[in-house]
Design an enzyme around this catalytic site. Structure first.
Site, PDB file in Angstrom:
ATOM      1  N   LYS A   1      13.128  29.577  28.304  1.00 54.27           N
ATOM      2  CA  LYS A   1      12.628  29.451  29.686  1.00 54.27           C
ATOM      3  C   LYS A   1      11.781  30.662  30.059  1.00 54.27           C
ATOM      4  O   LYS A   1      12.246  31.800  29.996  1.00 54.27           O
ATOM      5  CB  LYS A   1      13.821  29.324  30.652  1.00 54.27           C
ATOM      6  CG  LYS A   1      13.459  29.409  32.139  1.00 54.27           C
ATOM      7  CD  LYS A   1      14.688  29.207  33.040  1.00 54.27           C
ATOM      8  CE  LYS A   1      14.356  29.465  34.510  1.00 54.27           C
ATOM      9  NZ  LYS A   1      15.519  29.303  35.401  1.00 54.27           N
TER      10      LYS A   1
ATOM     11  N   ASP B   1      10.886  33.428  40.106  1.00 59.12           N
ATOM     12  CA  ASP B   1      11.509  32.233  40.671  1.00 59.12           C
ATOM     13  C   ASP B   1      11.869  32.473  42.143  1.00 59.12           C
ATOM     14  O   ASP B   1      12.883  33.091  42.443  1.00 59.12           O
ATOM     15  CB  ASP B   1      12.772  31.886  39.864  1.00 59.12           C
ATOM     16  CG  ASP B   1      13.462  30.622  40.372  1.00 59.12           C
ATOM     17  OD1 ASP B   1      12.860  29.912  41.198  1.00 59.12           O
ATOM     18  OD2 ASP B   1      14.593  30.352  39.912  1.00 59.12           O
TER      19      ASP B   1
ATOM     20  N   LYS C   1      14.948  30.481  47.865  1.00 60.72           N
ATOM     21  CA  LYS C   1      16.156  31.285  47.698  1.00 60.72           C
ATOM     22  C   LYS C   1      16.333  32.236  48.882  1.00 60.72           C
ATOM     23  O   LYS C   1      15.349  32.662  49.481  1.00 60.72           O
ATOM     24  CB  LYS C   1      16.039  32.146  46.424  1.00 60.72           C
ATOM     25  CG  LYS C   1      16.169  31.412  45.127  1.00 60.72           C
ATOM     26  CD  LYS C   1      16.045  32.385  43.950  1.00 60.72           C
ATOM     27  CE  LYS C   1      16.159  31.661  42.615  1.00 60.72           C
ATOM     28  NZ  LYS C   1      17.466  31.018  42.406  1.00 60.72           N
TER      29      LYS C   1
ATOM     30  N   ASP D   1      13.418  36.004  35.271  1.00 61.42           N
ATOM     31  CA  ASP D   1      13.814  34.632  34.961  1.00 61.42           C
ATOM     32  C   ASP D   1      13.126  34.122  33.688  1.00 61.42           C
ATOM     33  O   ASP D   1      12.936  32.925  33.519  1.00 61.42           O
ATOM     34  CB  ASP D   1      13.504  33.731  36.169  1.00 61.42           C
ATOM     35  CG  ASP D   1      14.390  32.504  36.242  1.00 61.42           C
ATOM     36  OD1 ASP D   1      15.401  32.460  35.514  1.00 61.42           O
ATOM     37  OD2 ASP D   1      14.063  31.583  37.013  1.00 61.42           O
TER      38      ASP D   1
ATOM     39  N   ASP E   1      14.530  24.563  43.275  1.00 55.76           N
ATOM     40  CA  ASP E   1      15.051  25.779  42.648  1.00 55.76           C
ATOM     41  C   ASP E   1      15.690  25.478  41.283  1.00 55.76           C
ATOM     42  O   ASP E   1      15.983  26.391  40.520  1.00 55.76           O
ATOM     43  CB  ASP E   1      16.063  26.456  43.590  1.00 55.76           C
ATOM     44  CG  ASP E   1      16.346  27.900  43.211  1.00 55.76           C
ATOM     45  OD1 ASP E   1      15.614  28.446  42.358  1.00 55.76           O
ATOM     46  OD2 ASP E   1      17.295  28.474  43.764  1.00 55.76           O
TER      47      ASP E   1
ATOM     48  N   GLU F   1      14.333  24.639  38.656  1.00 53.78           N
ATOM     49  CA  GLU F   1      13.038  24.482  37.986  1.00 53.78           C
ATOM     50  C   GLU F   1      13.112  24.751  36.483  1.00 53.78           C
ATOM     51  O   GLU F   1      12.293  24.269  35.721  1.00 53.78           O
ATOM     52  CB  GLU F   1      12.007  25.434  38.617  1.00 53.78           C
ATOM     53  CG  GLU F   1      11.994  26.877  38.079  1.00 53.78           C
ATOM     54  CD  GLU F   1      13.287  27.649  38.319  1.00 53.78           C
ATOM     55  OE1 GLU F   1      14.071  27.233  39.185  1.00 53.78           O
ATOM     56  OE2 GLU F   1      13.524  28.645  37.623  1.00 53.78           O
TER      57      GLU F   1
ATOM     58  N   ARG G   1      15.293  23.790  34.212  1.00 52.30           N
ATOM     59  CA  ARG G   1      15.548  22.573  33.421  1.00 52.30           C
ATOM     60  C   ARG G   1      14.306  21.692  33.373  1.00 52.30           C
ATOM     61  O   ARG G   1      14.102  20.941  32.426  1.00 52.30           O
ATOM     62  CB  ARG G   1      16.773  21.843  33.995  1.00 52.30           C
ATOM     63  CG  ARG G   1      16.593  21.313  35.379  1.00 52.30           C
ATOM     64  CD  ARG G   1      17.920  21.022  36.073  1.00 52.30           C
ATOM     65  NE  ARG G   1      18.603  22.241  36.498  1.00 52.30           N
ATOM     66  CZ  ARG G   1      19.771  22.269  37.123  1.00 52.30           C
ATOM     67  NH1 ARG G   1      20.415  21.143  37.389  1.00 52.30           N
ATOM     68  NH2 ARG G   1      20.320  23.412  37.471  1.00 52.30           N
TER      69      ARG G   1
HETATM   70  N1  BES Z   1      16.853  31.234  37.726  1.00 47.58           N
HETATM   71  C1  BES Z   1      17.888  30.583  38.463  1.00 47.58           C
HETATM   72  C2  BES Z   1      19.275  30.877  37.897  1.00 47.58           C
HETATM   73  C3  BES Z   1      19.761  32.298  37.982  1.00 47.58           C
HETATM   74  C4  BES Z   1      20.536  32.690  39.062  1.00 47.58           C
HETATM   75  C5  BES Z   1      19.478  33.204  36.995  1.00 47.58           C
HETATM   76  C6  BES Z   1      20.994  33.997  39.133  1.00 47.58           C
HETATM   77  C7  BES Z   1      19.937  34.508  37.066  1.00 47.58           C
HETATM   78  C8  BES Z   1      20.697  34.906  38.142  1.00 47.58           C
HETATM   79  C9  BES Z   1      17.682  29.076  38.433  1.00 47.58           C
HETATM   80  O1  BES Z   1      16.377  28.652  38.386  1.00 47.58           O
HETATM   81  C10 BES Z   1      18.262  28.538  39.690  1.00 47.58           C
HETATM   82  O2  BES Z   1      17.740  28.835  40.717  1.00 47.58           O
HETATM   83  N2  BES Z   1      19.320  27.770  39.586  1.00 47.58           N
HETATM   84  C11 BES Z   1      19.952  27.182  40.722  1.00 47.58           C
HETATM   85  C12 BES Z   1      20.119  25.721  40.444  1.00 47.58           C
HETATM   86  C13 BES Z   1      20.601  24.919  41.601  1.00 47.58           C
HETATM   87  C14 BES Z   1      19.561  24.862  42.678  1.00 47.58           C
HETATM   88  C15 BES Z   1      20.912  23.533  41.125  1.00 47.58           C
HETATM   89  C16 BES Z   1      21.310  27.857  40.882  1.00 47.58           C
HETATM   90  O3  BES Z   1      21.992  28.086  39.888  1.00 47.58           O
HETATM   91  O4  BES Z   1      21.632  28.182  42.029  1.00 47.58           O
HETATM   92 ZN    ZN Z   2      15.030  29.950  37.574  1.00 53.21          ZN
HETATM   93 MN    MN Z   3      15.516  28.465  40.314  1.00 51.85          MN
END
Ligand code: BES
Ligand code: ZN
Ligand code: MN
Length: 487
Positions: free
Chosen positions: A255, A260, A267, A278, A337, A339, A341
């Site tokens: 990834k 992000d 966020k 990220d 968010d 994104e 996947r």
């Molecule tokens: N990049 C984030 C995940 C992340 C969070 C990495 C904290 C490192 C530290 C990812 O893109 C994300 O935002 N995931 C969301 C998914 C949700 C919206 C389904 C998450 O985990 O909150």
């Molecule tokens: Zn992310």
């Molecule tokens: Mn995200």
């Protein structure tokens, strides 16, 4: 800093590090050390317990400074690495030009951790500090590291040192990329790094730009990019061993989100700045490709990195939008968010369609959920293949880059069932998020029989001695290299 191996000679450094493990023999080891250092026998017994990271400086009448460095009870590769990293980081400006490390009582295998720990200990986060301090004598151009080994280890030690050096050099560049702010790091920065690395180490790198991505139909990647002022890239790196048969064809997908914001599903601001990191999956994949090529590993490797920012804009993809993908499947974007996947859908889809690897591994800073589950001490491991799981767990244990298995059971598929498209990218529920993300990715592997997904959100960027904020660890590189070397 130059590194040199010696055997059967008196250590040359004015500073000498002697690592000591907390074994049952500790009392005897300390007695022997006391007599070697002309100290009263009881002095070391009393003052040094060989606890992990414990460091006792002892001055010699000739002016030399000896550090006894504790390794604790179970000195694994990661413990060695951390102990050396910690000591060298703390003492970096007090080290003499030549530093010797006495490994004559240890297996040459530990050279890798020692060298990486020492090189990493010289790291700092001050890339953009204007009055950056000069490196001390040891870390400057004239610095020398002497590693003293037993005479019977000389033959095995040389290739281990070469490997350690190759690893440390690339690892450091990946730390820089990870720690780099997003106004200095766009998708094109990752592509440029990969192209330059491919040229230098003789492996092929193809980069699809925006037009190429459109032509290829990588629609999922395009949809995440819609809100960004910077065009996306799709990086394909391929290393093939020359003049030797490849053990296996391994596909790695990482990834590469260079920032992000969450997109329209934005966020909260408190930790958003950390989202410059990220692209930890991309760093692991690109770093591994480079080192494999440097070391000429007998494995056919393909690395794919879809890369873009995830931004907020009038053109950005909105919650509820339905988008396409490389494999033709339609995705309902419940949460912009989620994104990672989405871009991995195209990375995985492109990999399985065009390269048909024997083994498929993706790495991604994918979910906060994996952090809620495992904290910062292990990455989530999802795999449909028990042998692959066992091999990866073995490498995790060996390197200390820990993994822990989580399930891929089909009951979790309900979470990504969409009413209006082939699947949706988020369940809408605050539970089992790392698992439903993995189930989402699974759809784009086209039932690949040996696939593993590593959710490295908690391990790629972590608290370290280097700063007050979380910073890069390079997680995944040592793990993957160990895995590839044992295929
Ligand atoms: N990049 C984030 C995940 C992340 C969070 C990495 C904290 C490192 C530290 C990812 O893109 C994300 O935002 N995931 C969301 C998914 C949700 C919206 C389904 C998450 O985990 O909150
Ligand atoms: Zn992310
Ligand atoms: Mn995200």
């Amino acid at each position: 800093m130059q590194i040199q191996l010696t055997a059967g000679q008196k250590p040359a450094g004015q500073t000498l590090i002697i690592p000591v493990a907390q074994t049952d023999e500790l009392a005897n080891v300390l007695d022997a050390l006391a007599s070697r250092l002309n100290l009263p026998a009881s002095a070391l017994q009393h003052d040094f317990k060989a606890d992990f990271k414990e460091a006792l400086p002892v001055y010699q009448p000739d002016g030399r400074k000896i550090y006894l460095l504790g390794l604790g009870k179970e000195p694994s590769a990661m413990i060695w690495l951390r102990a050396f990293r910690d000591l060298f980081f703390r003492q970096k400006n007090r080290l003499t030009e030549t530093v010797s490390v006495d490994l004559s009582d240890f297996d040459a295998e530990f050279i890798e951790s020692v060298v990486l720990g020492i090189r990493w200990g010289g790291y700092d986060l001050k890339l953009h500090v204007t009055d950056k301090p000069q490196p001390g004598e040891f870390y400057g151009d004239e610095g020398h590291l002497e590693i003293v080994i037993a005479e019977n280890q000389q033959e095995t030690a040389q290739p281990i040192l070469a490997r350690a050096d190759a690893l440390a050099t690339t690892h450091r560049q990946m730390l820089d990329l990870m720690n780099s702010p997003s106004n200095y790091k766009t998708p094109q920065t990752l592509a440029d790094w990969a192209v330059a690395s491919g040229q230098q180490y003789g492996y092929s790198v193809t980069v699809f730009d925006q037009a190429g991505i459109e032509r290829q139909g990588l629609q999922a990647l395009l949809s995440v990019n819609q809100g960004s002022a910077h065009p996306p890239v799709f990086i394909i790196a391929e290393y093939k061993p020359e003049g030797q048969p490849a053990t296996k064809k391994v596909g790695l997908v990482g990834k590469g989100i260079t920032f992000d914001t969450g997109g329209i599903s934005i966020k909260p601001s408190a930790s958003m700045h950390l989202m410059k990191s990220d692209m930890g999956g991309a760093a692991a994949v690109l770093g591994t490709l480079e080192i494999a090529a440097k070391l000429k590993l007998p494995v056919h490797l393909i690395g794919i990195v879809p890369s873009t920012e995830n931004m907020v804009d009038g053109n950005a993809t909105k919650p509820g939008d339905v988008i396409g993908s490389y494999l033709g499947k339609t995705i309902e974007v419940i949460d912009t968010d989620a994104e990672g996947r989405i871009i991995l859908a195209d990375g995985l889809g492109y990999m399985v369609r065009n390269f048909k690897p024997d083994v498929l591994i993706d790495l991604a800073t994918l979910t906060g959920s994996v952090i809620a589950t495992l904290g910062y001490h292990a990455a989530g491991l999802f795999s449909n293949n028990d042998d692959l799981t066992a091999q990866l767990l073995r490498s995790a244990k060996q390197t200390g880059e820990q993994l822990w298995p989580l399930p891929l059971w089909d009951v979790y598929k309900e979470d990504i069932q969409s009413d209006v498209a082939d699947l949706k990218n988020f369940s809408g529920k605050p539970m089992a998020g790392a698992i439903s993300a993995a189930k989402f990715l699974e759809v784009f592997t086209e039932s690949h029989p040996a696939w593993a997904h590593l959710d490295i959100a908690g391990t790629a960027f972590a608290d370290t001695e280097f700063g007050t904020q979380k910073n890069a660890t390079g997680f995944g590189i040592r793990l993957l290299l160990d895995f590839l070397r044992n295929l």
